[in-house]
Design a protein around this motif. Sequence first.
Motif, PDB file in Angstrom:
ATOM      1  N   SER A 191     -35.180 -28.949  -8.181  1.00 46.78           N
ATOM      2  CA  SER A 191     -34.660 -29.243  -6.731  1.00 46.78           C
ATOM      3  C   SER A 191     -35.791 -30.300  -6.804  1.00 46.78           C
ATOM      4  O   SER A 191     -37.443 -29.860  -7.097  1.00 46.78           O
ATOM      5  N   THR A 193     -37.296 -30.775  -2.233  1.00 50.69           N
ATOM      6  CA  THR A 193     -37.638 -30.105  -1.160  1.00 50.69           C
ATOM      7  C   THR A 193     -38.590 -31.489  -0.418  1.00 50.69           C
ATOM      8  O   THR A 193     -39.369 -31.808  -0.795  1.00 50.69           O
ATOM      9  N   THR A 208     -33.865 -30.078   2.290  1.00 53.81           N
ATOM     10  CA  THR A 208     -34.011 -30.077   0.295  1.00 53.81           C
ATOM     11  C   THR A 208     -33.352 -31.669  -0.285  1.00 53.81           C
ATOM     12  O   THR A 208     -32.389 -32.316   0.280  1.00 53.81           O
ATOM     13  N   THR A 211     -31.081 -31.143  -5.520  1.00 55.35           N
ATOM     14  CA  THR A 211     -30.417 -29.685  -6.419  1.00 55.35           C
ATOM     15  C   THR A 211     -30.140 -30.062  -6.817  1.00 55.35           C
ATOM     16  O   THR A 211     -28.931 -30.604  -6.847  1.00 55.35           O
TER      17      THR A 211
END
Length: 214
Positions: A191, A193, A208, A211
């Motif tokens: 991910s 973020t 985010t 992902t």
Amino acid sequence: SVCAAVDLATFDDASNWKTLIDPVMGGQSVATATVESGHGILDGEVKIVPSLQAPGFITAQADMKVDASSVEGGFLVMKVRTTTPDYAGYKVSFAASTLNPTLACASGGNLAFTRGCFKAPFSVPAGDDFAEVRIPLNDFSDKWDAATGELTTLCKDDADVCPKAKKLKNVQRVAIWGEGTAGKVHIEVDSITLEPASKLGAAASDITLATFDG
């Protein structure tokens, strides 16, 4: 209160995780961008560009359109792992409020109307588990050397190159780079973020960037 995360891009399929490499400028680097088991992968090798006698670049990138103005002065946080932890050319960039993300992220702000591709170097610890890499947004700059990716003007020296809220209002692309150093690259991204500076427990909201639910 529950932490409200804003997904900039989710990777339910691989179509938004694409590679861009230096053969566009006569280089010979090779790379693939794939999504496996919910992770975005950049795999390849940065090679010397014959005409430049210098290392080229490989990237994997995802596009989005997200307002991240609330995280000015915060952090870009990645969960990553690598089988090439000694590779010294890792960079991460995000395009924000650019006229053209591809042009901005190719020129490092050195041409007219190409500002807004913010870049920072990072390293990944060795190990089989995903590690959290946390980079202050004020370590990013949208002025860097287009040949090497090295930052030429630092945010701490000139506020004009910092990712300010007004630019962060429109985040368009995030990319992982192998750049400026020849060698094999294999990095897996769980991910990416953007987090606000005041990360005080559950009240803070994350944004985010990417992902990989694959």
